[in-house]
Scaffold this motif. Structure first.
Motif, PDB file in Angstrom:
ATOM      1  N   THR A  47       0.821  -1.211   0.000  1.00 35.27           N
ATOM      2  CA  THR A  47       0.000   0.000   0.000  1.00 35.27           C
ATOM      3  C   THR A  47       0.859   1.266   0.000  1.00 35.27           C
ATOM      4  O   THR A  47       0.467   2.280  -0.610  1.00 35.27           O
ATOM      5  CB  THR A  47      -0.926  -0.004   1.224  1.00 35.27           C
ATOM      6  N   ALA A  50       1.986   1.791  -3.491  1.00 33.74           N
ATOM      7  CA  ALA A  50       0.859   2.233  -4.310  1.00 33.74           C
ATOM      8  C   ALA A  50       0.558   3.711  -4.083  1.00 33.74           C
ATOM      9  O   ALA A  50       0.291   4.459  -5.032  1.00 33.74           O
ATOM     10  CB  ALA A  50      -0.375   1.382  -4.003  1.00 33.74           C
ATOM     11  N   ASP A  51       0.611   4.153  -2.831  1.00 34.92           N
ATOM     12  CA  ASP A  51       0.367   5.572  -2.541  1.00 34.92           C
ATOM     13  C   ASP A  51       1.424   6.450  -3.204  1.00 34.92           C
ATOM     14  O   ASP A  51       1.100   7.514  -3.773  1.00 34.92           O
ATOM     15  CB  ASP A  51       0.362   5.801  -1.025  1.00 34.92           C
ATOM     16  N   TYR A  53       3.158   5.705  -5.867  1.00 32.84           N
ATOM     17  CA  TYR A  53       2.958   5.653  -7.320  1.00 32.84           C
ATOM     18  C   TYR A  53       1.859   6.620  -7.759  1.00 32.84           C
ATOM     19  O   TYR A  53       2.031   7.375  -8.727  1.00 32.84           O
ATOM     20  CB  TYR A  53       2.609   4.226  -7.738  1.00 32.84           C
ATOM     21  N   HIS A  54       0.737   6.616  -7.051  1.00 38.04           N
ATOM     22  CA  HIS A  54      -0.373   7.506  -7.428  1.00 38.04           C
ATOM     23  C   HIS A  54       0.023   8.977  -7.249  1.00 38.04           C
ATOM     24  O   HIS A  54      -0.327   9.825  -8.085  1.00 38.04           O
ATOM     25  CB  HIS A  54      -1.605   7.173  -6.595  1.00 38.04           C
ATOM     26  N   THR A  55       0.756   9.275  -6.184  1.00 40.59           N
ATOM     27  CA  THR A  55       1.194  10.659  -5.968  1.00 40.59           C
ATOM     28  C   THR A  55       2.166  11.104  -7.052  1.00 40.59           C
ATOM     29  O   THR A  55       2.040  12.204  -7.619  1.00 40.59           O
ATOM     30  CB  THR A  55       1.838  10.789  -4.583  1.00 40.59           C
ATOM     31  N   SER A  57       2.510   9.817 -10.032  1.00 40.28           N
ATOM     32  CA  SER A  57       1.815   9.891 -11.325  1.00 40.28           C
ATOM     33  C   SER A  57       1.051  11.203 -11.450  1.00 40.28           C
ATOM     34  O   SER A  57       1.037  11.836 -12.516  1.00 40.28           O
ATOM     35  CB  SER A  57       0.859   8.711 -11.475  1.00 40.28           C
ATOM     36  N   ARG A  58       0.404  11.613 -10.376  1.00 39.71           N
ATOM     37  CA  ARG A  58      -0.343  12.874 -10.402  1.00 39.71           C
ATOM     38  C   ARG A  58       0.581  14.071 -10.618  1.00 39.71           C
ATOM     39  O   ARG A  58       0.199  15.063 -11.268  1.00 39.71           O
ATOM     40  CB  ARG A  58      -1.112  13.027  -9.085  1.00 39.71           C
ATOM     41  N   ASN A  71       4.414  -0.218 -15.657  1.00 37.58           N
ATOM     42  CA  ASN A  71       3.092  -0.693 -15.217  1.00 37.58           C
ATOM     43  C   ASN A  71       3.185  -1.106 -13.749  1.00 37.58           C
ATOM     44  O   ASN A  71       3.960  -2.005 -13.395  1.00 37.58           O
ATOM     45  CB  ASN A  71       2.622  -1.880 -16.065  1.00 37.58           C
ATOM     46  N   PHE A  72       2.389  -0.467 -12.916  1.00 36.42           N
ATOM     47  CA  PHE A  72       2.379  -0.799 -11.497  1.00 36.42           C
ATOM     48  C   PHE A  72       1.601  -2.104 -11.291  1.00 36.42           C
ATOM     49  O   PHE A  72       0.557  -2.320 -11.897  1.00 36.42           O
ATOM     50  CB  PHE A  72       1.729   0.332 -10.697  1.00 36.42           C
ATOM     51  N   ARG A  74      -0.877  -4.987 -10.033  1.00 35.80           N
ATOM     52  CA  ARG A  74      -2.224  -4.935  -9.477  1.00 35.80           C
ATOM     53  C   ARG A  74      -2.260  -5.546  -8.084  1.00 35.80           C
ATOM     54  O   ARG A  74      -1.444  -6.384  -7.733  1.00 35.80           O
ATOM     55  CB  ARG A  74      -3.197  -5.703 -10.384  1.00 35.80           C
ATOM     56  N   LYS A  75      -3.246  -5.108  -7.330  1.00 29.48           N
ATOM     57  CA  LYS A  75      -3.428  -5.637  -5.977  1.00 29.48           C
ATOM     58  C   LYS A  75      -4.247  -6.918  -6.039  1.00 29.48           C
ATOM     59  O   LYS A  75      -5.231  -6.997  -6.781  1.00 29.48           O
ATOM     60  CB  LYS A  75      -4.146  -4.609  -5.093  1.00 29.48           C
TER      61      LYS A  75
END
Length: 259
Positions: A47, A50-51, A53-55, A57-58, A71-72, A74-75
């Protein structure tokens, strides 16, 4: 602070069992942070990656060619299992690739701040720091809430190593135990044959006693079995049907005669 980081790697992962939920297996990934003044290790879960990566990416950390190809993973909805080492190893490589891509971003304060927070660069804890001149073994932060998870294969491998070190263990062949009753029976018949040749009178005495004992055992077994059948029948049907009445009367008379 990004200028103080020389390199980042994710060399390994560790499975631990949550003490609050023994059936829940948690995977921690060790992140090795090499600084110019030393190095340290932090442990992160899926997690946390993942956090980040999303930050990132934004904030546009994956806009270049290599970033667009990234490619990240998948969970998995049902969590990772003890035998899914291939999945965890694949994630480890992808996480290391992601950190390298983010670290390559230049002159972006927001991305640098997100990565610094993830790596806990501002953590003032001096106990986790390892001098760059020390050995290559990394020190992991203590996590008292979790305990290491060891599969059965780990114990078997440890036992096999000890056997190879101490030498082969002595054990019976796999089929020897099944032949043991036959061997005992053969020795018994051989002893009786020798007694018959040496002393026929003693052999006859043993034979008579054996037959009497066998007859007593068989009679007692039949008597117990008959009582059990009568008791079960009386519980299921107190009044047996008339066609079977003679049969139960015969059993009852047999039991009474033996008593």
């Amino acid at each position: 602070l990004m200028s103080s980081i020389a390199s980042i790697s994710v060399p390994s992962f560790t499975d631990r069992v949550d003490s609050d939920n023994p059936n829940h297996l948690i995977t921690f990934y060790s992140v090795n942070v090499e600084l110019y003044k030393g190095r340290y290790v932090v442990e992160k879960r899926y997690t946390s990656f993942a956090d980040l990566y999303h930050t990132a990416s934004r904030l546009g950390a994956f806009k270049n060619k290599k970033g667009k190809e990234f490619n990240f993973p998948r969970k998995t909805w049902f969590g990772t299992k003890p035998g899914q080492n291939e999945l965890k190893e694949s994630r480890r490589r992808i996480f290391e690739q992601m950190l390298t891509l983010i670290m390559c971003q230049k002159n972006d304060e927001e991305i640098d701040a997100a990565l610094n927070d993830f790596l806990e660069v501002d953590n003032p804890n001096p106990n986790r720091m390892v001098s760059s001149s020390s050995s290559s073994s990394s020190s992991s932060p203590s996590t008292p809430k979790y305990k290491p998870y060891r599969t059965k294969g780990h114990a078997l491998n440890k036992r096999n190593k000890r056997r190879r070190k101490d030498g082969p263990t002595k054990s019976f062949p796999s089929g020897s135990l099944s032949l043991l009753p036959l061997l005992i029976l053969g020795l018994l018949f051989l002893s009786l044959a020798l007694i018959n040749q040496a002393n026929p009178a003693l052999f006859e005495s043993i034979k008579v006693r054996f037959e009497e004992g066998a007859e007593r055992v068989i009679n007692q077994a039949l008597k117990t079995y008959t009582k059990l059948v009568l008791a079960l029948t009386s519980l299921q049907s107190p009044d047996p049907p008339s066609p079977s009445l003679s049969y139960w009367e015969t059993l009852s008379s047999y039991v009474n005669s033996k008593e």
